[in-house]
Design an enzyme around this catalytic site. Structure first.
Site, mmCIF file in Angstrom:
data_model
loop_
_atom_site.group_PDB
_atom_site.id
_atom_site.type_symbol
_atom_site.label_atom_id
_atom_site.label_comp_id
_atom_site.label_asym_id
_atom_site.label_seq_id
_atom_site.Cartn_x
_atom_site.Cartn_y
_atom_site.Cartn_z
ATOM 1 N N ASN A 59 0.805 -1.217 0.000
ATOM 2 C CA ASN A 59 0.000 0.000 0.000
ATOM 3 C C ASN A 59 0.838 1.267 0.000
ATOM 4 O O ASN A 59 0.395 2.297 -0.499
ATOM 5 C CB ASN A 59 -0.923 -0.036 1.229
ATOM 6 C CG ASN A 59 -1.421 1.346 1.599
ATOM 7 O OD1 ASN A 59 -2.247 1.917 0.894
ATOM 8 N ND2 ASN A 59 -0.880 1.914 2.673
ATOM 9 N N SER A 109 -4.384 2.944 -8.261
ATOM 10 C CA SER A 109 -5.019 4.260 -8.245
ATOM 11 C C SER A 109 -5.892 4.387 -9.476
ATOM 12 O O SER A 109 -5.604 3.802 -10.525
ATOM 13 C CB SER A 109 -3.956 5.358 -8.265
ATOM 14 O OG SER A 109 -4.571 6.602 -8.540
ATOM 15 N N TYR A 129 3.566 9.707 -10.565
ATOM 16 C CA TYR A 129 2.600 8.935 -9.784
ATOM 17 C C TYR A 129 1.820 7.977 -10.682
ATOM 18 O O TYR A 129 1.700 6.781 -10.402
ATOM 19 C CB TYR A 129 1.649 9.894 -9.060
ATOM 20 C CG TYR A 129 0.646 9.211 -8.175
ATOM 21 C CD1 TYR A 129 1.032 8.705 -6.933
ATOM 22 C CD2 TYR A 129 -0.687 9.067 -8.567
ATOM 23 C CE1 TYR A 129 0.110 8.069 -6.112
ATOM 24 C CE2 TYR A 129 -1.611 8.438 -7.750
ATOM 25 C CZ TYR A 129 -1.212 7.946 -6.524
ATOM 26 O OH TYR A 129 -2.120 7.325 -5.717
ATOM 27 N N SER A 179 3.991 5.174 -11.970
ATOM 28 C CA SER A 179 4.325 4.191 -10.927
ATOM 29 C C SER A 179 3.131 3.278 -10.639
ATOM 30 O O SER A 179 3.289 2.067 -10.453
ATOM 31 C CB SER A 179 4.784 4.896 -9.646
ATOM 32 O OG SER A 179 3.695 5.544 -9.006
ATOM 33 N N LYS A 180 1.918 3.845 -10.644
ATOM 34 C CA LYS A 180 0.732 3.024 -10.370
ATOM 35 C C LYS A 180 0.428 2.099 -11.555
ATOM 36 O O LYS A 180 -0.041 0.973 -11.373
ATOM 37 C CB LYS A 180 -0.469 3.912 -10.046
ATOM 38 C CG LYS A 180 -0.341 4.634 -8.701
ATOM 39 C CD LYS A 180 -0.290 3.650 -7.534
ATOM 40 C CE LYS A 180 -0.226 4.349 -6.190
ATOM 41 N NZ LYS A 180 -0.120 3.393 -5.063
#
Ligand code: ZN
Length: 658
Positions: free
Chosen positions: A489, A542, A555, A558-559
């Site tokens: 997480n 996400s 971000y 990476s997700k």
């Protein structure tokens, strides 16, 4: 045995018999060598006023479910004394009838059921009655010459042979004392069971107990060996996880495997005569419900599949065949205690509490066994007696609900990253509430204290440090025996930088924490998960993965990266039964990422109020960290047993995703 009576403490309770009963009960309960985990019981005789204002004589006796160590006044339900004592005059009384009669004699039917030894307490004329299962006396009664030794040691006590606790024991004592003045004796010694002392004065009953126990201890230190071999252990964690898996499979549900590799546990496991001395039976019969009659002995490097566990199960079935009778159903065949040669002992159970009880009994047992051997050999009660107690309904009732299958993750071990706050913290709580033993990792320095307060284990861990990840995962396995659920997480979110101006530092750090650390964690946990029970990996992605926005390239990438990582992992691990799934949350505002200021800024950008902004989704529903946590815990459960490689949005519905 130290006498812990303290005049000053005791003076507080002078004149209040029940308060005094609580005080000396706790003194007894504080000594592990006297009573272990709910063992032993105490009582006081007094009066109570019934509904009609009439005074009646009652027995306040320890209620089931209470532990002498922590007992309080409500732990002593009041039952009618004369009627309770009179039950001992019956020729026989079934367990069910005894339980019913005792309950019917209670002044408050809502109070906990009185101890199964209530009748025995009632027939002893003295006011205060103390009963313990002291190690020292039990050790001596487990000696081949035990009865002679005890007779010599206790000329001032009544010594009785072993019989089943409950009505049969009460009856035995009733017959033994009905025509004598019990006051001439200082105590009653029950072979293979324990000691009773009694007096009208609370302090004398307590003092007598300590004095009698000290006599046995003195005998043992004078003639026997009380210090036993110690050695350092070296644990193979993969072997430990294999053992845990084998025990869980036989039990039919996940079990923790808590290793005790203390020097004296290892020393015991290395003894050449281990097989002979460790498998004679429990040191006192009522341990059987916690540890089974004997432990399983496991070789230092067990063969694939740990055949010792299957052998134990088949031996247990044979033991049931030998001793069982019609109408009796066999209990599960999994061991509760393992003696792992050269490595220590392992407690198996559905919770750390259960394992703690087994581990404590194991520690006392190895001392009693080794000490007993040095005194001329030790022997346990015949198998038949142990079996009878193991299958006695009143003993099994003591285990209560804790032995049932219980919650969906009971016995499972879960690891959660980013555990200090937000979705990670909520996920720890959800898994814990669903029965899992939870370890949370976070870089926050207070992680240990924060999770510890809630009964979980928190470890400070920098996920960008490969060695720290490996060490944390190994600590989880060393502490609980394996791993079943891993929730990746932890993540950071930095926005506002468009690609043309993206700083290398933001990019690199985002990739390190969100993507690379996830890969490293998977590398570390997969070998153990393959040995887990219904193992499951969950990644927190996400909504940005399928519906990215400008200004958050690192971000989003990476997700997307961990989503692809999860898909590959799902393909690679399906053959080993490990499920890998992703959840894609959005707009979870009760996390550390969102300050009130950040919320207001974002709302303003959309020309909305904060409340409108929070529910800016198709369902118009605010999403909380706890919603994501519940989804994760459910996806780790049996409900999703046939699902792997899935991506589940939890965003209130987004037209860009749908
Ligand atoms: Zn007892």
């Amino acid at each position: 045995m130290k006498n812990s009576w303290n005049d000053e403490d005791a003076s507080e309770f002078a004149g209040d018999d029940l308060a005094m009963r609580v005080y000396t009960s706790r003194l007894l309960g504080a000594e592990e060598d006297l009573v272990l985990h709910g063992g032993g019981n105490t009582s006081v005789k007094g009066t109570a006023t019934d509904l009609f204002g009439e005074e009646i004589e009652v027995l306040f006796v320890k209620g089931s479910g209470w532990d002498l160590k922590t007992i309080e006044a409500p732990g002593f339900p009041a039952i009618r004394l004369a009627e309770t004592a009179r039950l001992a005059q019956l020729d026989s009384l079934s367990d069910a009838e005894m339980t019913r009669q005792l309950r019917s004699l209670m002044l408050d039917p809502g109070a906990p059921s009185p101890s199964v030894e209530a009748i025995l307490h009632a027939i002893i004329p003295q006011k205060f009655v103390d009963h313990t299962h002291t190690d020292a006396v039990v050790t001596l009664s487990n000696n081949p010459a035990g009865e002679d030794i005890l007779r010599e040691l206790y000329p001032d006590c009544l010594i009785l042979p072993y019989v089943m606790p409950g009505f049969i024991l009460s009856k035995q004592v009733y017959e033994a004392i009905r025509d004598i003045d019990l006051g001439q004796y200082k105590g009653i010694i029950l072979m293979h069971h324990g000691v009773f002392t009694f007096h009208d004065d609370a302090r004398t009953a307590y003092d007598d107990m300590i004095e009698l126990v000290t006599r046995a201890e003195q005998y043992i230190t004078d003639r026997g060996v009380t210090e036993h071999p110690t050695e350092a252990g070296a644990t193979d964690l993969m072997d430990l996880a294999r053992i845990r898996r084998a025990v869980s499979l036989v039990r039919g549900r996940a079990q923790l495997a808590v290793l005790d590799d203390s020097p004296d546990a290892v020393g015991y496991s290395r003894r050449e005569d281990l097989d002979a001395i460790a498998t004679r039976g429990p040191i006192t019969p009522d341990h059987v419900i916690r540890t089974k009659r004997i432990p399983v002995i496991i070789e230092g490097s067990p063969a694939e599949g740990v055949p010792e566990i299957e052998q134990f199960a088949s031996d247990y079935r044979a033991y049931f065949e030998r001793n069982g009778h019609d109408g009796l159903h066999i209990l599960d065949q999994a061991p509760r205690l393992g003696l792992w040669r050269g490595r220590g002992s392992i407690a198996f159970g559905g919770s750390t509490k259960e394992c703690g009880i087994v581990a404590d009994i194991a520690r006392h047992t190895r001392w009693c066994v080794q000490t007993g051997e040095s005194l001329g050999g030790w022997e346990a009660l015949p198998e038949k007696d142990i079996f009878e107690l193991e299958y006695w309904v009143l003993e099994q009732a003591k285990l209560g609900k804790s032995s049932g299958p219980g919650k969906p993750h009971q016995g499972k071990v879960a690891l959660v990253t980013g555990a200090y706050s937000g979705i990670g913290r909520a996920t720890c709580e959800a898994l814990h509430a669903d029965g899992a033993t939870v370890v949370g990792l976070d870089i926050h320095a207070d992680t240990g204290a924060a999770l510890g307060e809630q009964g979980m284990l928190g470890l400070v861990c920098d996920l960008t440090d490969d060695a720290a990840i490996q060490a944390a995962v190994e600590q989880v396995v060393a502490t609980y025996g394996g791993l079943d659920i891993a929730v990746c997480n932890a993540g950071i979110f930095q926005s506002g930088e468009r690609i043309e101006e993206h700083s290398a530092a933001t990019w690199d750090q985002t990739m390190a924490v969100n993507l690379t650390a996830t890969q490293r964690l998977l590398t570390a946990v997969i070998p153990y998960l393959k040995l887990g029970i219904e193992p499951s990996i969950l990644l927190v992605g996400s909504r940005n993965y399928s519906a990215p926005g400008p200004g958050a390239a690192a971000y989003s990438v990476s997700k997307a990266g961990i989503t692809q990582l999860a898909r590959v992992a799902a393909l690679e691990l399906a053959g080993d039964g490990v499920r890998v799934n992703v959840v894609h949350p959005d707009a979870v505002f009760d996390t550390a990422l969102w300050t009130e200021q950040a919320l207001e800024n974002s709302a303003r950008r959309y020309g909305m109020s904060v409340d409108e902004y929070k529910t800016k989704n198709l369902l118009r529903r605010e999403i909380h960290a706890s919603d994501v946590a519940r989804l994760l815990s459910t996806m780790a459960s049996d409900t999703f047993r046939a699902t792997t490689g899935a991506q589940v949005p939890i965003d209130g519905g987004s037209d860009r995703v749908i």
